[in-house]
Design an enzyme around this catalytic site. Structure first.
Site, short mmCIF file in Angstrom:
data_model
loop_
_atom_site.label_atom_id
_atom_site.label_comp_id
_atom_site.label_asym_id
_atom_site.label_seq_id
_atom_site.Cartn_x
_atom_site.Cartn_y
_atom_site.Cartn_z
N TYR A 271 -5.15 -7.36 13.89
CA TYR A 271 -4.41 -8.59 14.18
C TYR A 271 -4.42 -8.93 15.67
CZ TYR A 271 -2.06 -8.40 9.56
OH TYR A 271 -1.75 -8.39 8.22
N GLU B 237 -8.10 -5.24 6.36
CA GLU B 237 -7.80 -6.31 7.30
C GLU B 237 -8.35 -5.95 8.67
OE1 GLU B 237 -3.62 -8.12 5.46
OE2 GLU B 237 -3.56 -6.89 7.27
N TRP C 136 -4.40 3.33 7.99
CA TRP C 136 -3.72 2.19 8.62
C TRP C 136 -3.48 2.42 10.11
CZ3 TRP C 136 1.86 1.45 9.80
CH2 TRP C 136 2.21 0.10 9.96
N ARG C 137 -4.05 1.57 10.91
CA ARG C 137 -3.61 1.45 12.31
C ARG C 137 -2.50 0.43 12.31
NH1 ARG C 137 -4.99 -2.48 16.19
NH2 ARG C 137 -4.12 -1.90 18.23
N GLN D 57 0.82 -1.20 0.00
CA GLN D 57 0.00 0.00 0.00
C GLN D 57 0.86 1.26 0.00
OE1 GLN D 57 -0.30 -2.56 2.14
NE2 GLN D 57 -2.42 -3.28 2.17
N GLY E 47 8.04 -13.58 -3.90
CA GLY E 47 7.76 -13.18 -2.52
C GLY E 47 6.42 -12.46 -2.44
N TRP E 48 5.78 -12.50 -1.26
CA TRP E 48 4.46 -11.91 -1.12
C TRP E 48 4.49 -10.39 -1.31
CZ3 TRP E 48 0.02 -14.10 -1.62
CH2 TRP E 48 -0.13 -15.45 -1.31
N HIS F 8 -7.09 -2.57 10.39
CA HIS F 8 -6.67 -2.86 11.77
C HIS F 8 -7.28 -1.99 12.86
CE1 HIS F 8 -3.85 -5.31 9.63
NE2 HIS F 8 -3.05 -4.32 9.30
#
Length: 591
Positions: free
Chosen positions: A493, A490, A434-435, A160, A180-181, A469
């Site tokens: 977590y 997302e 984004w947190r 991002q 790779g991711w 998050h």
């Protein structure tokens, strides 16, 4: 004003009378030039952009340019949460250099069109610093130039907050680090001559581009207004969502220089029902603002007081690279104001204040800014509009471009909401809210929040909305006639246990919440993921929560349990399969 493409310069064939007139005029001009003693040829002094703006000139030795670029990359390659910020400006011309791009670095061509700056050698973003995993390759960008990769492929392994805009890639593109991711991403108003290989990219938005072709997919690939987009009629195999035209958009303002050395900012005109890139047309409608009408801000010396004083005088603001610590909000009150950041310029509130407030006026453009929450809780970081009103801005909307928000990661940060949009007709064009889930100042009770973004305005349109998050709903949509093209999210977590994350009697908070009173809403190309690594027994009841109605429409929603770590029990309300350790991916087509 019309910006005219050099590819379509009109052929002018004068007749005899015209030649005679031109000859007389030329003689007069030559005499005038002699009288002015050469004053007209005096070079224009460059603006003072400060030490973190590097200006490259094609007259410089390639070796000198390469040394400066390599030194910058060595410093910024792994500098994920460092304070340094840089912009590299390329004057029009040809450069024989290879650029590796690290954190908080922006490459900008200064031509009126991308092909006026030709980078022969290539641009490369990889993830060697992180073991080939590009899921943390954030906060960098390239705009308004042409790239010819020496090996035929431009590698752009990002996630991002790493946009590409107004670029011409004369070759192929690869969007991962050779397997790779990666978790991007955003391309807009760009021409890629050959094939784009998305590799392992989890999701991607391509808007108003022209592609040679596209290969590969994962969960959510969205194409809006794209020429030669792949076919989207077989979703989810492959998961391509294709929208033929972009309903309404204004491209991001950009910095240019003319042949006399004068800098300006070009503000592209509003486009409706567009397809393909904007800059290949014979004439590109735009407003050109001389840099003399901008206040050039410096993080080392400017405060909310000085920035607001400049705005009150009717100045636009160019934020040079750096972190601006603000004890009061910067307030944009005049219509058609441009606030443009260079080098991922960062606004950080330090007294529980908002960082930026935009009044409910026409035509404001905000772009290229990272909003970084301070330790003292802010109710909001960016507020657009004072409160919910009926005032429309359909013909000249407020627009947000490459605006990024961070709560924690570089330090402890707290914000109840990162973004609140009250105004109507706002256009959002690539927002990452984004947190932080890693870095410093991270923890369930450390970097606290409620929502990522709250939309109260009507007729708000988003292209590329990434929200992650937060403790409550990631996105709350209260306004009518909202439209979203590409959504990625997302859940947090770090939920310690189910009891800590309950919405009344419901497990967790949906990522995307459309308020119960809303009657008109549409969202296309959505991906919501969970990774409850602190407690894999945690469940989220539904990825998306919305009222039912004939004018509430969702197209192509995907929910994913990353590695089977936790569960999303439904995709939309009570519809859709579980995504969990037995079934990682669940999908709904059209609802």
């Amino acid at each position: 004003m019309l910006i005219e493409s050099p590819s379509f310069m009109p052929l002018f064939l004068p007749n005899y009378a015209t030649l005679k007139t031109l000859s007389v005029g030329l003689t007069a001009l030559l005499l005038l030039g002699c009288e002015l003693n050469g004053a007209q040829s005096t070079p224009v002094a460059p603006p003072d952009f400060g030490p973190n703006v590097l200006i490259m000139d094609p007259a410089m030795a390639s070796e000198e340019i390469q040394q400066r670029l390599d030194k910058l990359f060595k410093q910024q390659e792994a500098n994920q949460f460092g304070p340094e910020r840089y912009a590299v400006l390329f004057k029009p011309g040809v450069y024989h250099n290879k650029v590796k791009l690290g954190f908080y670095t922006q490459l900008l061509g200064l031509g009126q069109f991308p092909d006026e700056v030709m980078l022969q050698g290539g641009i490369r973003v990889e993830a060697a610093w992180h073991g080939g995993d590009a899921t943390q390759n954030f906060w960098r960008s390239v705009e308004n130039l042409s790239v010819t990769p020496d090996n035929g492929t431009m590698q752009w392994a990002v996630s991002q907050a790493a946009p590409l805009r107004r670029i011409h890639v004369r070759g192929n593109m690869l969007l991962d680090d050779d397997g790779g991711w990666s978790s991007g991403g955003f391309i807009a108003d760009s021409l890629i001559d050959q094939q784009v290989n998305s590799g392992t990219q989890q999701q991607w938005l391509t808007r108003n581009a022209s592609l040679g072709s596209w290969t590969n997919q994962n969960w959510n690939m969205v194409f809006v207004g794209v020429e030669h987009a792949p076919a989207g009629d077989q979703w989810p195999t492959p998961p391509y969502t294709v929208v033929e035209e972009t309903p309404v958009v204004r491209e991001k303002p950009f910095l240019t220089i003319d042949h006399q050395g004068q800098y300006s900012v070009v503000v592209p005109a509003l486009q409706k029902n567009s397809h393909g890139i904007s800059w290949q047309a014979k004439n590109t409608p735009a407003k050109v603002i001389p840099l003399s009408q901008f206040y050039i801000a410096k993080a080392a010396t400017d405060t909310a007081i000085t920035l607001n004083a400049a705005l009150a005088k009717g100045k636009h603001v160019l934020l040079t690279p750096g972190i601006y610590q603000l004890n009061a909000p910067v307030e944009v009150t005049q219509p058609n104001t441009v606030v443009l950041g260079l080098g991922i310029a960062t606004l950080m509130p330090v007294a529980g204040n908002a960082a930026l407030k935009v009044a409910d006026v026409d035509g404001v453009s905000i772009g290229g800014i990272l909003f970084d929450a301070g330790a003292q809780n802010s109710e909001v970081l960016l507020q657009v509009g004072d409160n919910k009103r009926d005032l429309r801005h359909a013909d000249n909307p407020i627009s947000l471009h490459d605006t990024f928000f961070r709560v924690g990661g570089a330090h402890v940060g707290n914000a109840t909401q990162s973004v609140i949009i009250h105004s109507n007709d706002v256009i959002g064009d690539n927002l990452w809210v984004w947190r932080g889930d890693h870095g410093d100042g991270i923890g369930w009770n450390v970097n606290t929040s409620k929502h990522g973004i709250v939309v109260n305005g009507d007729h708000v349109t988003m292209y590329g909305l990434f929200v992650e998050h937060f403790h409550g709903y990631q996105t709350v949509w209260n306004g009518e006639h909202g439209s979203v093209y590409f959504y990625q999210s997302e859940a947090p977590y770090d939920v310690p246990d189910q009891a800590s994350w309950m919405n009344g009697e419901v497990n967790g908070f949906a990522s995307y919440k459309v308020a119960d009173h809303v009657t008109h809403h549409q969202a296309t190309g959505m991906g919501v993921y969970c990774f409850f690594n602190d407690n894999p027994s945690v469940k989220l009841n539904s990825a998306v929560e919305a009222p039912k109605g004939a004018n509430i429409r969702f197209n192509h929603i995907t929910s994913v349990s990353l590695g089977g770590t936790g569960e999303i029990s439904h995709v939309l309300n009570d519809l859709g399969e579980r995504a969990n350790d037995q079934n990682y991916v669940a999908r709904l087509r059209d609802q």
